[in-house]
Design a protein around this motif. Structure first.
Motif, PDB file in Angstrom:
ATOM      1  N   UNK A 121       0.834  -1.204   0.000  1.00 59.37           N
ATOM      2  CA  UNK A 121       0.000   0.000   0.000  1.00 59.37           C
ATOM      3  C   UNK A 121       0.870   1.256   0.000  1.00 59.37           C
ATOM      4  N   UNK A 122       1.943   1.249   0.777  1.00 57.34           N
ATOM      5  CA  UNK A 122       2.820   2.419   0.890  1.00 57.34           C
ATOM      6  C   UNK A 122       3.910   2.444  -0.179  1.00 57.34           C
ATOM      7  N   UNK A 123       3.895   1.464  -1.071  1.00 62.31           N
ATOM      8  CA  UNK A 123       4.868   1.374  -2.170  1.00 62.31           C
ATOM      9  C   UNK A 123       6.302   1.281  -1.643  1.00 62.31           C
ATOM     10  N   UNK A 124       6.515   0.304  -0.740  1.00 61.28           N
ATOM     11  CA  UNK A 124       7.830   0.040  -0.163  1.00 61.28           C
ATOM     12  C   UNK A 124       8.208  -1.408  -0.426  1.00 61.28           C
ATOM     13  N   UNK A 125       9.502  -1.676  -0.329  1.00 64.21           N
ATOM     14  CA  UNK A 125       9.995  -3.043  -0.517  1.00 64.21           C
ATOM     15  C   UNK A 125      11.231  -3.255   0.347  1.00 64.21           C
ATOM     16  N   UNK A 126      11.360  -4.462   0.888  1.00 66.94           N
ATOM     17  CA  UNK A 126      12.550  -4.843   1.644  1.00 66.94           C
ATOM     18  C   UNK A 126      13.549  -5.416   0.648  1.00 66.94           C
ATOM     19  N   UNK A 127      14.776  -4.927   0.691  1.00 66.64           N
ATOM     20  CA  UNK A 127      15.825  -5.437  -0.196  1.00 66.64           C
ATOM     21  C   UNK A 127      17.087  -5.703   0.622  1.00 66.64           C
ATOM     22  N   UNK A 128      17.924  -6.618   0.158  1.00 65.21           N
ATOM     23  CA  UNK A 128      19.192  -6.848   0.846  1.00 65.21           C
ATOM     24  C   UNK A 128      20.078  -5.609   0.766  1.00 65.21           C
ATOM     25  N   UNK A 129      20.879  -5.413   1.781  1.00 61.28           N
ATOM     26  CA  UNK A 129      21.794  -4.275   1.805  1.00 61.28           C
ATOM     27  C   UNK A 129      22.851  -4.404   0.713  1.00 61.28           C
ATOM     28  N   UNK A 130      23.317  -5.610   0.469  1.00 61.74           N
ATOM     29  CA  UNK A 130      24.349  -5.840  -0.542  1.00 61.74           C
ATOM     30  C   UNK A 130      23.738  -5.770  -1.932  1.00 61.74           C
ATOM     31  N   UNK A 131      24.216  -4.865  -2.777  1.00 61.30           N
ATOM     32  CA  UNK A 131      23.666  -4.758  -4.136  1.00 61.30           C
ATOM     33  C   UNK A 131      23.817  -6.070  -4.898  1.00 61.30           C
ATOM     34  N   UNK A 132      22.799  -6.422  -5.615  1.00 56.27           N
ATOM     35  CA  UNK A 132      22.835  -7.633  -6.428  1.00 56.27           C
ATOM     36  C   UNK A 132      22.377  -8.880  -5.701  1.00 56.27           C
ATOM     37  N   UNK A 133      22.269  -8.829  -4.371  1.00 60.86           N
ATOM     38  CA  UNK A 133      21.798  -9.991  -3.615  1.00 60.86           C
ATOM     39  C   UNK A 133      20.293 -10.147  -3.817  1.00 60.86           C
ATOM     40  N   UNK A 134      19.830 -11.364  -3.729  1.00 59.53           N
ATOM     41  CA  UNK A 134      18.413 -11.667  -3.908  1.00 59.53           C
ATOM     42  C   UNK A 134      17.773 -11.826  -2.530  1.00 59.53           C
ATOM     43  N   UNK A 135      16.613 -11.203  -2.352  1.00 62.14           N
ATOM     44  CA  UNK A 135      15.888 -11.318  -1.086  1.00 62.14           C
ATOM     45  C   UNK A 135      15.408 -12.756  -0.938  1.00 62.14           C
ATOM     46  N   UNK A 136      15.796 -13.407   0.155  1.00 61.89           N
ATOM     47  CA  UNK A 136      15.380 -14.789   0.383  1.00 61.89           C
ATOM     48  C   UNK A 136      14.774 -14.955   1.771  1.00 61.89           C
ATOM     49  N   UNK A 137      14.285 -16.151   2.037  1.00 61.93           N
ATOM     50  CA  UNK A 137      13.587 -16.434   3.286  1.00 61.93           C
ATOM     51  C   UNK A 137      14.462 -16.165   4.506  1.00 61.93           C
ATOM     52  N   UNK A 138      15.747 -16.376   4.399  1.00 61.61           N
ATOM     53  CA  UNK A 138      16.653 -16.141   5.525  1.00 61.61           C
ATOM     54  C   UNK A 138      16.615 -14.698   6.000  1.00 61.61           C
TER      55      UNK A 138
END
Length: 189
Positions: A121-138
């Motif tokens: 709704x707020x147009x936000x996303x969680x991303x890894x701090x390291x560029x190029x990393x893929x967001x995973x369950x961990x």
């Protein structure tokens, strides 16, 4: 009286000119979410989790009250006989609350690419701090452990965790973001 033109053009911007600092960005260059957007997203998520909890909790509490009224404890009953059903109910509801928050904060968020309903709704996303990393369950599990599990056992930790971002530089991370090495960015998609 006329004045001669200056020998050189004036410097731009003038020395007293103040420009706002550039907006903070994540290591991959995306704009970081601000405190207000994150707060509203969290309020939406907590409202959803509270609604689910109420749908489950109210009938269970009603059932325990009904059982207590129908079968009151004997006058010489032990404390465990009186309080036991309530403790079992509380333990069961606590475990259920952890299960629901895990499903929402970890599984749903992971499957949605780092977005809960509030973040969408707020147009936000969680991303890894390291560029190029893929967001995973961990990443999601680490965030959940600090945000929900630790907060359940340490009174006031939720506030410390959420307000930490106000003083964090340069990535506006909460404590759960620090532990999971994630950032929350603006995501117009």
């Amino acid at each position: 009286m006329t004045y001669p033109p200056p020998a050189h053009p004036p410097a731009y911007p003038p020395p007293h000119y103040w420009a706002p600092p550039p907006p903070p960005v994540a290591p991959d260059g995306r704009l970081l979410a601000d405190f207000g957007d994150r707060l509203v997203a969290r309020i939406i998520d907590v409202a959803i989790l509270t609604g689910v909890a109420m749908v489950v909790m109210l009938p269970v509490v009603g059932l325990v009250i009904w059982q207590t009224v129908q079968n009151p404890p004997e006058p010489g009953a032990s404390l465990l006989d009186v309080v036991g059903p309530w403790l079992l109910m509380y333990a069961g509801l606590t475990l259920l609350a952890f299960a629901v928050s895990y499903l929402y904060e970890v599984e749903y968020c992971f499957r949605q690419g780092g977005r809960t309903v509030g973040k969408r709704v707020m147009k936000l996303r969680i991303v890894p701090l390291r560029p190029g990393a893929v967001y995973h369950r961990g990443f999601a599990v680490k965030r959940w452990l600090i945000m929900d599990v630790v907060s359940a056992f340490l009174p006031g930790f939720t506030y410390v965790d959420g307000l930490y971002q106000l003083g964090d530089k340069p990535y506006r991370q909460c404590l759960h973001d620090k532990y999971a090495t994630t950032v929350v960015v603006k995501d117009p998609a």
